[in-house]
Design an enzyme around this catalytic site. Sequence first.
Site: not given
Ligand SMILES: NC(=O)c1ccc[n+]([C@@H]2O[C@H](COP(=O)([O-])OP(=O)(O)OC[C@H]3O[C@@H](n4cnc5c(N)ncnc54)[C@H](OP(=O)(O)O)[C@@H]3O)[C@@H](O)[C@H]2O)c1
Length: 252
Positions: A14, A17, A63, A90, A154, A158, A187, A189
């Site tokens: 949603s 990434i 969830d 993810n 966090y 991870k 990234v 986001t």
């Molecule tokens: N952005 C970065 O710089 C970065 C760097 C390293 C790793 N990551 C990892 O990449 C992944 C994606 O992150 P993002 O940056 O794209 O973050 P984001 O835009 O905040 O998206 C997070 C996603 O996780 C879902 N989520 C959160 N809690 C949840 C739950 N309890 N049940 C189901 N879904 C849940 C959210 O959906 P809903 O809220 O709709 O449930 C959303 O779709 C994560 O694992 C993050 O730790 C991100």
Amino acid sequence: MDFNNKVVLLTGASSGIGYELAVRLSLFSNIKLVLAARRIDILNELAAQICRPGIEVLPVKCDVSQREDISSAVKRVIDTFGRIDAAILNSGTSYRMSHQESSFLKTEEIMKVNTISYLYFFDELIPLMKKNGGLIAGVTSLAGTRGFPYSGVYSASKAASSRILESYRGELKKFNIRVINIKPGFVRTPMTDKNKFYMPMLMEPARATDIILKGLKKEKRIIQFPWPVAILAKLVKLIPNPIFDYFAARVK
Ligand SMILES: NC(=O)c1ccc[n+]([C@@H]2O[C@H](COP(=O)([O-])OP(=O)(O)OC[C@H]3O[C@@H](n4cnc5c(N)ncnc54)[C@H](OP(=O)(O)O)[C@@H]3O)[C@@H](O)[C@H]2O)c1
């Protein structure tokens, strides 16, 4: 893996990434794409946007911190498509917080979403994939390298999920279940939009998705990017503790 003709389950579709990955995965021919997250309204809109003749998209409210939600999501996929060829785990959550601000509720949420959910998913997916094999990829982070100040929980979540992926990769090889660790740097986001500190080599989600899909296609064990930050993370790991602590104590 070649995602054409495959049933692919993607969590966290949603936003960020995951959203970008969903759009890109929908371009594979005859793919059956399952989009999971809590915000079902966004998933429904996304599904309507990417659906086209020859592919099927199933939005599922889930969830991932709740074991029953994962069980019923997986059951729904099996009832609809009969199998799961690949799962991209993810979903993730993060809060920058000091030891004083760390609330038990936030800590529990981070550990459940980023780590425990992997165990729930493996529990559901391994019996399904044991016969014909499959691919399970988890999105962890380069932040799992050390205990960075204000990101202790966090980083820990991870690091733990990375270790789970690493150990299961060995255990599951004999069933042809391939386990992949995706370790992004920063990234752009909604997760990083709230960060006020400098994020080296901040990458656009489209570029991150290119790298992830290329790595998944080649079934690389570990997909880490951007490469200079991945190298930096390796070097940071080697820094002796007194030097690491010296710099960590100066982070605001
Ligand atoms: N952005 C970065 O710089 C970065 C760097 C390293 C790793 N990551 C990892 O990449 C992944 C994606 O992150 P993002 O940056 O794209 O973050 P984001 O835009 O905040 O998206 C997070 C996603 O996780 C879902 N989520 C959160 N809690 C949840 C739950 N309890 N049940 C189901 N879904 C849940 C959210 O959906 P809903 O809220 O709709 O449930 C959303 O779709 C994560 O694992 C993050 O730790 C991100």
